[in-house]
Design an enzyme around this catalytic site. Structure first.
Site, PDB file in Angstrom:
ATOM      1  N   LEU A  11       0.734  -1.260   0.074  1.00  0.00           N
ATOM      2  CA  LEU A  11      -0.073  -0.085  -0.012  1.00  0.00           C
ATOM      3  C   LEU A  11       0.760   1.207  -0.058  1.00  0.00           C
ATOM      4  CD1 LEU A  11      -2.870  -1.311   2.405  1.00  0.00           C
ATOM      5  CD2 LEU A  11      -2.953  -0.956   0.030  1.00  0.00           C
ATOM      6  N   ASN A  33      -0.686  -4.906   3.763  1.00  0.00           N
ATOM      7  CA  ASN A  33       0.900  -4.397   3.626  1.00  0.00           C
ATOM      8  C   ASN A  33       1.692  -5.077   4.740  1.00  0.00           C
ATOM      9  OD1 ASN A  33       2.027  -2.107   1.958  1.00  0.00           O
ATOM     10  ND2 ASN A  33       2.734  -1.723   4.329  1.00  0.00           N
ATOM     11  N   ALA A  80      10.195  -3.534  -6.226  1.00  0.00           N
ATOM     12  CA  ALA A  80      10.729  -4.556  -7.411  1.00  0.00           C
ATOM     13  C   ALA A  80      11.897  -5.111  -6.953  1.00  0.00           C
ATOM     14  CB  ALA A  80      10.779  -3.895  -8.814  1.00  0.00           C
ATOM     15  N   ASN A 106       7.649  -2.582 -11.244  1.00  0.00           N
ATOM     16  CA  ASN A 106       8.367  -2.410 -12.516  1.00  0.00           C
ATOM     17  C   ASN A 106       9.492  -3.644 -12.543  1.00  0.00           C
ATOM     18  OD1 ASN A 106       7.663  -0.309 -14.073  1.00  0.00           O
ATOM     19  ND2 ASN A 106       8.582   1.273 -12.669  1.00  0.00           N
ATOM     20  N   SER A 132       1.522   1.856 -16.355  1.00  0.00           N
ATOM     21  CA  SER A 132       2.025   3.299 -16.491  1.00  0.00           C
ATOM     22  C   SER A 132       1.181   4.094 -16.094  1.00  0.00           C
ATOM     23  CB  SER A 132       2.757   3.243 -18.021  1.00  0.00           C
ATOM     24  OG  SER A 132       3.089   4.643 -18.196  1.00  0.00           O
ATOM     25  N   GLY A 134       2.039   6.757 -13.652  1.00  0.00           N
ATOM     26  CA  GLY A 134       2.424   7.071 -12.297  1.00  0.00           C
ATOM     27  C   GLY A 134       1.126   7.300 -11.095  1.00  0.00           C
ATOM     28  N   LYS A 186       6.206  -2.967 -21.045  1.00  0.00           N
ATOM     29  CA  LYS A 186       6.539  -2.101 -20.247  1.00  0.00           C
ATOM     30  C   LYS A 186       7.631  -1.214 -20.164  1.00  0.00           C
ATOM     31  CE  LYS A 186       5.587   1.083 -17.067  1.00  0.00           C
ATOM     32  NZ  LYS A 186       6.239   1.098 -15.829  1.00  0.00           N
ATOM     33  N   HIS A 189       8.203   0.626 -23.265  1.00  0.00           N
ATOM     34  CA  HIS A 189       7.570   1.831 -23.050  1.00  0.00           C
ATOM     35  C   HIS A 189       8.291   2.914 -22.436  1.00  0.00           C
ATOM     36  CE1 HIS A 189       5.471   4.404 -20.236  1.00  0.00           C
ATOM     37  NE2 HIS A 189       4.454   4.508 -21.292  1.00  0.00           N
ATOM     38  N   ASN A 190       9.025   2.288 -21.307  1.00  0.00           N
ATOM     39  CA  ASN A 190       9.828   3.425 -20.336  1.00  0.00           C
ATOM     40  C   ASN A 190      11.097   3.816 -21.135  1.00  0.00           C
ATOM     41  OD1 ASN A 190       8.022   2.562 -18.802  1.00  0.00           O
ATOM     42  ND2 ASN A 190       9.580   2.545 -16.901  1.00  0.00           N
ATOM     43  N   GLU A 193       9.995   6.357 -23.599  1.00  0.00           N
ATOM     44  CA  GLU A 193       9.629   7.449 -22.755  1.00  0.00           C
ATOM     45  C   GLU A 193      10.870   8.215 -22.307  1.00  0.00           C
ATOM     46  OE1 GLU A 193       7.738   6.635 -18.874  1.00  0.00           O
ATOM     47  OE2 GLU A 193       8.893   7.599 -17.924  1.00  0.00           O
ATOM     48  N   LYS A 264      16.109   4.713 -12.948  1.00  0.00           N
ATOM     49  CA  LYS A 264      15.795   3.364 -12.034  1.00  0.00           C
ATOM     50  C   LYS A 264      15.858   2.131 -12.742  1.00  0.00           C
ATOM     51  CE  LYS A 264      12.531   5.110  -8.541  1.00  0.00           C
ATOM     52  NZ  LYS A 264      11.179   5.072  -8.267  1.00  0.00           N
ATOM     53  N   ARG A 291      21.118  10.681 -19.709  1.00  0.00           N
ATOM     54  CA  ARG A 291      21.002  10.522 -18.259  1.00  0.00           C
ATOM     55  C   ARG A 291      22.387  10.357 -17.591  1.00  0.00           C
ATOM     56  NH1 ARG A 291      14.892   8.933 -16.396  1.00  0.00           N
ATOM     57  NH2 ARG A 291      14.032   9.684 -18.381  1.00  0.00           N
TER      58      ARG A 291
HETATM   59  P1  NDP Z   1       7.965   1.158  -3.528  1.00  0.00           P
HETATM   60  O1  NDP Z   1       8.701   0.896  -4.836  1.00  0.00           O
HETATM   61  O2  NDP Z   1       8.443   2.585  -2.934  1.00  0.00           O
HETATM   62  O3  NDP Z   1       7.799  -0.022  -2.493  1.00  0.00           O
HETATM   63  C1  NDP Z   1       7.257   0.229  -1.132  1.00  0.00           C
HETATM   64  C2  NDP Z   1       6.041  -1.056  -1.108  1.00  0.00           C
HETATM   65  O4  NDP Z   1       6.720  -2.399  -0.782  1.00  0.00           O
HETATM   66  C3  NDP Z   1       5.542  -1.037   0.317  1.00  0.00           C
HETATM   67  O5  NDP Z   1       4.365  -1.350   0.531  1.00  0.00           O
HETATM   68  C4  NDP Z   1       6.621  -1.716   1.244  1.00  0.00           C
HETATM   69  O6  NDP Z   1       6.117  -2.266   2.489  1.00  0.00           O
HETATM   70  C5  NDP Z   1       6.825  -2.866   0.153  1.00  0.00           C
HETATM   71  N1  NDP Z   1       7.891  -3.629   0.578  1.00  0.00           N
HETATM   72  C6  NDP Z   1       9.116  -3.247   0.392  1.00  0.00           C
HETATM   73  N2  NDP Z   1       9.797  -4.271   0.721  1.00  0.00           N
HETATM   74  C7  NDP Z   1       8.854  -5.409   1.104  1.00  0.00           C
HETATM   75  C8  NDP Z   1       9.288  -6.897   1.315  1.00  0.00           C
HETATM   76  N3  NDP Z   1      10.577  -7.425   1.307  1.00  0.00           N
HETATM   77  N4  NDP Z   1       8.214  -7.546   1.601  1.00  0.00           N
HETATM   78  C9  NDP Z   1       6.828  -7.178   1.697  1.00  0.00           C
HETATM   79  N5  NDP Z   1       6.677  -5.768   1.300  1.00  0.00           N
HETATM   80  C10 NDP Z   1       7.822  -5.018   0.952  1.00  0.00           C
HETATM   81  O7  NDP Z   1       6.406   1.438  -3.912  1.00  0.00           O
HETATM   82  P2  NDP Z   1       5.776   2.351  -5.400  1.00  0.00           P
HETATM   83  O8  NDP Z   1       4.246   2.259  -4.825  1.00  0.00           O
HETATM   84  O9  NDP Z   1       6.407   3.469  -5.239  1.00  0.00           O
HETATM   85  O10 NDP Z   1       6.079   1.059  -6.310  1.00  0.00           O
HETATM   86  C11 NDP Z   1       5.583  -0.125  -6.299  1.00  0.00           C
HETATM   87  C12 NDP Z   1       5.772  -0.794  -7.699  1.00  0.00           C
HETATM   88  O11 NDP Z   1       5.364  -0.174  -8.515  1.00  0.00           O
HETATM   89  C13 NDP Z   1       7.439  -0.751  -7.862  1.00  0.00           C
HETATM   90  O12 NDP Z   1       7.888  -1.869  -8.570  1.00  0.00           O
HETATM   91  C14 NDP Z   1       7.644   0.412  -8.700  1.00  0.00           C
HETATM   92  O13 NDP Z   1       8.808   0.344  -9.292  1.00  0.00           O
HETATM   93  C15 NDP Z   1       6.384   0.336  -9.547  1.00  0.00           C
HETATM   94  N6  NDP Z   1       6.034   1.497 -10.277  1.00  0.00           N
HETATM   95  C16 NDP Z   1       6.108   2.703  -9.735  1.00  0.00           C
HETATM   96  C17 NDP Z   1       5.722   3.974 -10.199  1.00  0.00           C
HETATM   97  C18 NDP Z   1       5.620   5.282  -9.418  1.00  0.00           C
HETATM   98  O14 NDP Z   1       5.371   6.420  -9.923  1.00  0.00           O
HETATM   99  N7  NDP Z   1       6.182   5.186  -8.265  1.00  0.00           N
HETATM  100  C19 NDP Z   1       5.029   4.142 -11.680  1.00  0.00           C
HETATM  101  C20 NDP Z   1       4.958   2.538 -11.967  1.00  0.00           C
HETATM  102  C21 NDP Z   1       5.440   1.432 -11.523  1.00  0.00           C
HETATM  103  P3  NDP Z   1       6.339  -1.544   3.781  1.00  0.00           P
HETATM  104  O15 NDP Z   1       5.306  -0.525   3.941  1.00  0.00           O
HETATM  105  O16 NDP Z   1       6.000  -2.543   4.879  1.00  0.00           O
HETATM  106  O17 NDP Z   1       7.717  -1.029   3.752  1.00  0.00           O
END
Ligand code: NDP
Length: 472
Positions: A11, A33, A80, A106, A132, A134, A186, A189-190, A193, A264, A291
């Site tokens: 979350l 979560n 990821a 991702n 995609s 954000g 995807k 796509h990036n 981008e 990233k 970059r």
């Molecule tokens: P993050 O990549 O910052 O990840 C945080 C989430 O991952 C939290 O819920 C965290 O839980 C959980 N987490 C981390 N490590 C673990 C673990 N070992 N076990 C269980 N849960 C874990 O979150 P984002 O929302 O930014 O991105 C999520 C995914 O979406 C990523 O792969 C990202 O690359 C992709 N993405 C992101 C975009 C963006 O704009 N941010 C756009 C498109 C794709 P906790 O709260 O417990 O730490």
């Protein structure tokens, strides 16, 4: 009782917005979560938006899984890499045959393929899904690129197509192919981008340093361009970024932002995939390199001290040339991106539908643009011809490549870096050149390594008679 239509783990920014989107579309979503604190924050957020009735919060993983209707569709939206593998292992003991894990982060497509292969014999479906758009896209409609287990896709299809962006009444979500197909698309796509953003930045550089335009003036031009063939999300936001004013200093914000761009990994993955398959993707490669150069600020500062400040002369180009140059560069970059996808499709047996890919990129995602509608039409009859030889794009290129040429030439003389646009131009010139210069390379290879060459009309694996004493 199992009442949730779908489950979602993770979350943070993306997961919580996706969950709210799902709830808003009328589906019940169970959420979990790792840190329970985030679940409470999410529930408060859902309540504020009147959506808490559609949310089933579960801090206990077993209870979370049990709350989802069978066959289960469980979205993972965690960081990821290793966290995804860990999450799969935590989930496995609670899942039953026919359930599916839908990983929406991702992820590197080869990781997705590995996870898909790992879960298949266990009877657990695995969908690797590129999302995609954000934070905003996740909340109100992203572009969704689905790959993996087709059978389980049908279980999740109603929810995923409902939460995706819509273009002319069509959902920007589609199943593209088995295994890592969704995450591969995807990734490219990036990569595209990256190319779009870099080419826009290069044009901004000419406006700023070659034409002496203020950020506000440049912003007005981008806003105007957004009404024409370049109409796209990235051109639109560029207009806004350039117009923004720092509230503390009253100065244009863009002039205060440090010129070091982050990355990233998806751009690098795109470039590596292209190189590994032998598909030229110079615009994406150039954008990734740009970059990396940007991040070496200290080196750049030191080099400028050695070579002196650029001789910023007034560039002898018009805004109309810049607009067309950007269009030509963009066509080349997309032609390269689609060529990479087509090759990966062949190599992996994915049978990727290029027209559908162009269609689901028309809304919701970062590269969304009017232009993709034309690409969808170009690929609608099937096939994977390079866009540069598709009649509509030939017409556009014939009209715009002279401007790209002028702009790149002016940049070279005016000392403006143009790593991406110049790469696009060189690719175009190489691509359309019937007689290249690799005959010389083949001669050199045979000289030092007896690699052989072909002589037209005489056959291959021939060798030259080279002086043997040279350099000895
Ligand atoms: P993050 O990549 O910052 O990840 C945080 C989430 O991952 C939290 O819920 C965290 O839980 C959980 N987490 C981390 N490590 C673990 C673990 N070992 N076990 C269980 N849960 C874990 O979150 P984002 O929302 O930014 O991105 C999520 C995914 O979406 C990523 O792969 C990202 O690359 C992709 N993405 C992101 C975009 C963006 O704009 N941010 C756009 C498109 C794709 P906790 O709260 O417990 O730490």
């Amino acid at each position: 009782m199992s009442t949730a239509d779908i489950g979602l783990i993770g979350l943070a920014v993306m997961g919580s917005n996706l969950a709210l989107n799902i709830a808003e579309k009328g589906y019940t979503v169970a959420v979990h979560n790792r840190s329970a604190g985030r679940i409470d924050e999410f529930v408060a957020m859902a309540k504020e938006q009147g959506l808490d009735g559609k949310v089933i919060p579960k801090a206990d993983l077993a209870e979370f899984v049990a709350a989802v209707k069978r066959p289960r569709s469980i979205i993972i939206m965690v960081k990821a890499g290793a966290p995804v593998d860990e999450m799969i292992e935590h989930l496995l003991p609670h899942l039953e045959q026919g359930d599916a894990i839908i990983e929406c982060g991702n992820s590197l497509f080869t990781d997705t393929q590995r996870r898909f292969d790992y879960l298949k014999p266990k009877g657990i479906g695995y969908l690797g899904v590129g999302v995609s758009g954000g934070e905003e896209g996740a909340r109100h409609g992203p572009s969704i690129m689905v790959g993996g287990s087709k059978e389980q896709w049908h279980n999740a299809e109603p929810v995923l197509t409902a939460i995706a962006a819509q273009f002319n009444g069509e959902s920007c979500c589609a199943y593209l192919g088995e295994g890592g197909a969704g995450h591969f698309v995807k990734t490219i796509h990036n990569g595209i981008e990256y190319g779009d953003m870099q080419m826009i930045a290069e044009v901004y550089g000419v406006m700023r340093d070659g034409l002496g335009m203020s950020p506000k003036q440049a912003s007005d031009v981008f806003k105007e361009w957004n009404k024409g063939p370049l109409n796209s999300y990235l051109i639109e936001i560029t207009g806004h970024v350039l117009a923004a004013v720092d509230s503390e200093s009253g100065k244009p914000l863009v002039e205060l932002i440090l010129d070091k761009a982050g990355q990233k990994g998806t751009g690098v993955w795109s470039a590596i995939a292209a190189q590994q398959m032998g598909v030229p993707a110079t615009a994406i490669e150039g954008a990734v390199a740009a970059r990396s150069i940007s991040s070496r600020k200290d080196e750049r500062v030191a080099a400028e001290a050695i070579y002196g400040k650029r001789n910023a002369t007034k560039a002898n180009i018009t805004l109309a040339d810049l607009e067309k140059a950007l269009l030509a560069g963009k066509i080349v970059s997309y032609a390269q991106g689609f060529a990479v996808i087509a090759k990966a499709s062949d190599e992996n047996g994915w049978n990727l539908p290029l027209s559908t890919i162009a269609k689901i990129w028309r809304a919701g995602c970062i590269i969304r643009s009017r232009f993709l509608d034309q690409m969808a039409a170009a690929y609608s009859k099937g096939g994977n011809t390079n866009l540069l030889v598709v009649p509509d794009f030939v017409t556009l290129m014939k009209d715009s490549h002279p401007s790209l040429r002028k702009v790149v030439a002016a940049a070279a003389v005016g000392e403006f870096p143009m790593i991406c646009l110049s790469a696009a131009l060189s690719y175009f010139d190489s691509f359309r050149q019937a007689q290249g210069t690799a005959n010389l390379i083949q001669g050199q290879r045979d000289f030092f390594g007896a690699h052989g060459f072909e002589i037209v009309g005489r056959g291959g694996d021939l060798h030259g008679t080279w002086p043997s004493t040279l350099g000895k």
